[in-house]
Design a protein around this motif. Structure first.
Motif, PDB file in Angstrom:
ATOM      1  N   LEU A   1      -8.208   4.104   4.975  1.00 27.23           N
ATOM      2  CA  LEU A   1      -7.035   4.457   5.778  1.00 27.23           C
ATOM      3  C   LEU A   1      -5.889   4.954   4.909  1.00 27.23           C
ATOM      4  N   SER A   2      -5.589   4.218   3.852  1.00 23.19           N
ATOM      5  CA  SER A   2      -4.443   4.577   3.007  1.00 23.19           C
ATOM      6  C   SER A   2      -4.679   5.891   2.278  1.00 23.19           C
ATOM      7  N   SER A   3      -5.912   6.084   1.772  1.00 26.74           N
ATOM      8  CA  SER A   3      -6.210   7.333   1.070  1.00 26.74           C
ATOM      9  C   SER A   3      -6.077   8.526   2.002  1.00 26.74           C
ATOM     10  N   SER A   4      -6.592   8.382   3.224  1.00 27.10           N
ATOM     11  CA  SER A   4      -6.528   9.495   4.169  1.00 27.10           C
ATOM     12  C   SER A   4      -5.128   9.662   4.747  1.00 27.10           C
ATOM     13  N   GLN A   5      -4.439   8.563   4.999  1.00 22.95           N
ATOM     14  CA  GLN A   5      -3.112   8.636   5.626  1.00 22.95           C
ATOM     15  C   GLN A   5      -2.024   9.053   4.638  1.00 22.95           C
ATOM     16  N   ILE A   6      -1.869   8.290   3.572  1.00 18.69           N
ATOM     17  CA  ILE A   6      -0.786   8.550   2.615  1.00 18.69           C
ATOM     18  C   ILE A   6      -1.017   9.857   1.869  1.00 18.69           C
ATOM     19  N   CYS A   7      -2.257  10.068   1.420  1.00 19.48           N
ATOM     20  CA  CYS A   7      -2.547  11.278   0.637  1.00 19.48           C
ATOM     21  C   CYS A   7      -2.435  12.544   1.480  1.00 19.48           C
ATOM     22  N   SER A   8      -2.897  12.484   2.736  1.00 15.52           N
ATOM     23  CA  SER A   8      -2.793  13.668   3.585  1.00 15.52           C
ATOM     24  C   SER A   8      -1.331  13.966   3.913  1.00 15.52           C
ATOM     25  N   TYR A   9      -0.536  12.927   4.126  1.00 15.89           N
ATOM     26  CA  TYR A   9       0.902  13.138   4.365  1.00 15.89           C
ATOM     27  C   TYR A   9       1.551  13.784   3.148  1.00 15.89           C
ATOM     28  N   ASP A  10       1.274  13.225   1.989  1.00 16.34           N
ATOM     29  CA  ASP A  10       1.822  13.732   0.735  1.00 16.34           C
ATOM     30  C   ASP A  10       1.380  15.177   0.498  1.00 16.34           C
ATOM     31  N   GLN A  11       0.086  15.443   0.723  1.00 19.50           N
ATOM     32  CA  GLN A  11      -0.476  16.768   0.461  1.00 19.50           C
ATOM     33  C   GLN A  11       0.055  17.816   1.445  1.00 19.50           C
ATOM     34  N   VAL A  12       0.090  17.478   2.722  1.00 19.91           N
ATOM     35  CA  VAL A  12       0.585  18.427   3.730  1.00 19.91           C
ATOM     36  C   VAL A  12       2.044  18.769   3.468  1.00 19.91           C
ATOM     37  N   LYS A  13       2.839  17.761   3.160  1.00 23.73           N
ATOM     38  CA  LYS A  13       4.250  18.010   2.825  1.00 23.73           C
ATOM     39  C   LYS A  13       4.366  18.964   1.640  1.00 23.73           C
TER      40      LYS A  13
ATOM     41  N   ARG B   1       0.821  -1.216   0.000  1.00 19.33           N
ATOM     42  CA  ARG B   1       0.000   0.000   0.000  1.00 19.33           C
ATOM     43  C   ARG B   1       0.854   1.265   0.000  1.00 19.33           C
ATOM     44  N   LEU B   2       1.968   1.253   0.722  1.00 19.53           N
ATOM     45  CA  LEU B   2       2.851   2.421   0.744  1.00 19.53           C
ATOM     46  C   LEU B   2       3.975   2.285  -0.279  1.00 19.53           C
ATOM     47  N   GLY B   3       4.495   1.072  -0.414  1.00 18.36           N
ATOM     48  CA  GLY B   3       5.618   0.858  -1.322  1.00 18.36           C
ATOM     49  C   GLY B   3       5.272   0.986  -2.787  1.00 18.36           C
ATOM     50  N   SER B   4       4.015   0.690  -3.159  1.00 19.59           N
ATOM     51  CA  SER B   4       3.627   0.783  -4.572  1.00 19.59           C
ATOM     52  C   SER B   4       2.825   2.049  -4.875  1.00 19.59           C
ATOM     53  N   TYR B   5       2.612   2.887  -3.875  1.00 17.36           N
ATOM     54  CA  TYR B   5       1.833   4.117  -4.056  1.00 17.36           C
ATOM     55  C   TYR B   5       2.422   4.996  -5.158  1.00 17.36           C
TER      56      TYR B   5
END
Length: 328
Positions: A214-226, A110-114
């Motif tokens: 979870l992945s959409s909210s977690q990974i995308c929010s991290y990516d977007q906030v950064k 989920r994170l490695g292939s994002y």
């Protein structure tokens, strides 16, 4: 002396022209980087899961209880102290091996292939999807999470079963025994292979939905906030930025995923098949416990997911740096 204009518009003169052409990574180099990202994602999430395992098991115990929401007996400190007193402190590390196995498959994918799906979708859209837009990020995260969640469901189910409370004593000696017991549990009600697999994939629909949310909210929010903090010049790439972005991501994904997590845990521990799928589970929780029951264990969910998110992203960024890969 030859002159070459690179894709970036820079001019390379003479012998440097060849090196300029090779500055952009080749297809094999990109594939190697995707592989390293998978390894980095798996390792970082294994570390995070190890750190947060006690919080995870308390959260599971809270979600399985049916007291009135907010009852003192279901408070995280009450559950934790009760576990330590009745089952020993080691009980707080229940399901650890299954949790590590789950992270390799689930988080590795989920994170490695994002970023792999993000790159491929951007190319396929021919620029229609912006790299800075949430549409591309959410779609990439959803695809990666769907694959990872579905494939990791057996390990996830075993982890939850080993973390649940059994008044008559633990039915599973270790992780391999749990896999075998659950397989036999399914095979006893159907054909050996089909029944065994169906038992290991109990709750896979709720697991997959939770993984996507979870992945959409977690990974995308991290990516977007950064991205926003860097673009506006508020923060630069580094530990402070990684910590800030992961704090936002941890809270956001805890809020969005807790209701689905409650349903998933209930289905996975339903050995007697009292629940007829996701819809029936939701209906019974609503009727018997009320809507606030979907947020049972939220404190531990936030504590666990918040801790897991911070540790995993900071570790992931450090591992990427060690592997010589650009920050996420």
């Amino acid at each position: 002396m030859s002159t070459t204009v690179t894709l970036e518009g820079k001019v390379a003169i003479g012998d440097n022209a060849g090196s300029a052409k090779s500055s952009s990574p080749s297809s094999s180099q990109k594939n190697a980087q995707y592989g390293l990202k998978f390894v980095g994602a798996a390792l970082s999430n294994m570390v995070a899961s190890g750190v947060s395992n006690p919080l995870d098991i308390i959260k599971v115990r809270q979600q399985l209880r049916t007291q009135t929401p907010g009852a003192r007996a279901n408070a995280f400190w009450s559950v934790g102290l009760e576990m330590a007193r009745k089952e020993g402190v080691r009980s707080l590390m229940g399901g650890f091996t299954a949790s590590m196995l789950r992270e390799v498959v689930y988080s590795g994918l989920r994170l490695g292939s994002y970023e792999y799906f993000k790159d491929k979708l951007y190319i396929m859209s021919k620029g229609a999807l912006s790299r800075e837009g949430l549409g591309l990020k959410v779609t990439a995260a959803s695809i990666a999470a769907t694959i990872g969640s579905a494939l990791a469901n057996p390990a996830d189910l075993v982890k939850v079963r080993m973390q649940a409370y059994y008044p008559q004593g633990r039915p599973y000696r270790n992780t391999p025994h749990a896999f075998a017991a659950i397989w036999r549990e399914g095979a006893s009600s159907g054909s050996t292979i089909r029944g065994g697999l169906s038992a290991l994939y109990r709750g896979v629909d709720a697991t997959t939905v939770r993984g996507i949310i979870l992945s959409s909210s977690q990974i995308c929010s991290y990516d977007q906030v950064k991205q926003v903090l860097k673009r506006r010049g508020i923060m630069e790439e580094g530990l402070g930025l990684h910590l800030t972005a992961s704090l936002f991501a941890g809270l956001f994904c805890s809020i969005t995923s807790n209701p689905v997590d409650v349903v998933k845990v209930r289905l996975m521990t339903d050995k007697e098949r009292k629940l007829n799928g996701v819809v029936d589970c939701i209906r019974k929780i609503m009727v018997n416990e009320g809507p606030l029951a979907f947020f049972k264990g939220f404190g531990m969910c936030w504590g666990r997911l918040g801790t897991h998110t911070i540790v995993s992203f900071i570790a992931f960024e450090r591992i990427r740096m060690l592997f010589g890969i650009d920050p996420m």
